[in-house]
Design an enzyme around this catalytic site. Structure first.
Site, PDB file in Angstrom:
ATOM      1  N   CYS A 198      38.367  33.920  42.902  1.00 41.55           N
ATOM      2  CA  CYS A 198      38.070  32.501  43.145  1.00 41.55           C
ATOM      3  C   CYS A 198      38.460  32.066  44.552  1.00 41.55           C
ATOM      4  CB  CYS A 198      38.726  31.604  42.098  1.00 41.55           C
ATOM      5  SG  CYS A 198      40.463  31.915  41.786  1.00 41.55           S
TER       6      CYS A 198
ATOM      7  N   CYS B 227      41.361  28.836  44.462  1.00 41.03           N
ATOM      8  CA  CYS B 227      42.476  29.040  43.534  1.00 41.03           C
ATOM      9  C   CYS B 227      43.677  28.204  43.953  1.00 41.03           C
ATOM     10  CB  CYS B 227      42.861  30.517  43.477  1.00 41.03           C
ATOM     11  SG  CYS B 227      41.653  31.528  42.598  1.00 41.03           S
TER      12      CYS B 227
ATOM     13  N   CYS C 175      39.252  32.786  37.361  1.00 39.40           N
ATOM     14  CA  CYS C 175      38.159  33.372  38.136  1.00 39.40           C
ATOM     15  C   CYS C 175      37.185  32.246  38.478  1.00 39.40           C
ATOM     16  CB  CYS C 175      37.494  34.531  37.402  1.00 39.40           C
ATOM     17  SG  CYS C 175      36.602  34.095  35.892  1.00 39.40           S
TER      18      CYS C 175
END
Length: 222
Positions: free
Chosen positions: A168, A172, A94
């Protein structure tokens, strides 16, 4: 300047120097048959640097660095084919690695036990795990108070069999050939315990479903 040289900087106390040397020795005992001392120290010291900026608990930095370096070296050994015990590895990501991903990791470790490996990380790691999330998880008998926000690294992502992202976005990491899931969940940052409970319960449901899909048995009675 190399990572190893940088660790002999002036801003480290005598106790921190000693703690890092002791940590390097422990890591060498574990990984010395795979990697040389210089590589092990490089991972330890770069891990230390990850936490040194903005940390409010400098006395614990060597311990955090050792834990993170151990995870990174374990991941690297798997990626390079030196060691793979066959257990599935799931990485929860996250933004701050302080709420959603830590709760997911808590449920995963609690339910899977020794049958699988769980890791977590953040695109912009915070300073500490969300206190309200810690309380909410404690209500379920799961202690995440000893966890700490940390970044992800290339070897950790590459070693994961499944990557679960939670908010995210474009930050990510994406590597081909991996299982990816994006869990859309409210961010618990700034919420109180009563507001976090529904998020916690939804995370538990999703973790249980993921374990079932990975054919990982949950511990008896959990």
């Amino acid at each position: 300047m190399t990572e190893v040289t940088r660790l002999h900087r002036e801003d480290l106390s005598i106790d921190q120097h000693l703690a890092l040397r002791t940590a390097a020795s422990r890591l060498t005992e574990q990984f010395g048959q795979i990697y040389g001392r210089e590589t092990i120290e490089r991972f330890l010291h770069s891990s230390y640097d990850q936490f040194a900026t903005g940390s409010t608990v400098p006395n614990f930095l060597p311990l955090l660095a050792e834990r993170f370096a151990r995870q990174r070296l374990t991941a690297l050994a798997k990626v390079e084919g030196h060691h793979d015990d066959g257990r599935p590895v799931v990485l929860f990501l996250c933004v701050h690695n302080a709420g959603r991903s830590q709760m997911a990791l808590g449920f995963f470790a609690h339910l899977a036990g020794e049958q699988a490996v769980g890791w977590s990380g953040g695109s912009e790691p915070g300073i500490e795990v969300n206190e309200a999330a810690v309380v909410a998880m404690a209500e379920r008998g799961i202690d995440i108070s000893t966890e700490y926000p940390k970044p992800w690294t290339d070897e950790i992502v590459r070693a994961a069999d499944a990557v679960v992202t939670m908010g995210c976005g474009d930050a990510c990491p994406i590597f081909p050939g991996k299982r990816y899931e994006n869990w859309i969940l409210d961010d618990p940052n700034g919420l109180d315990v009563s507001e976090i409970r529904p998020i916690r319960d939804e995370i538990e449901r999703r973790v249980r479903q993921l374990l079932a899909e990975l054919a990982v048995p949950t511990a008896s009675g959990r």
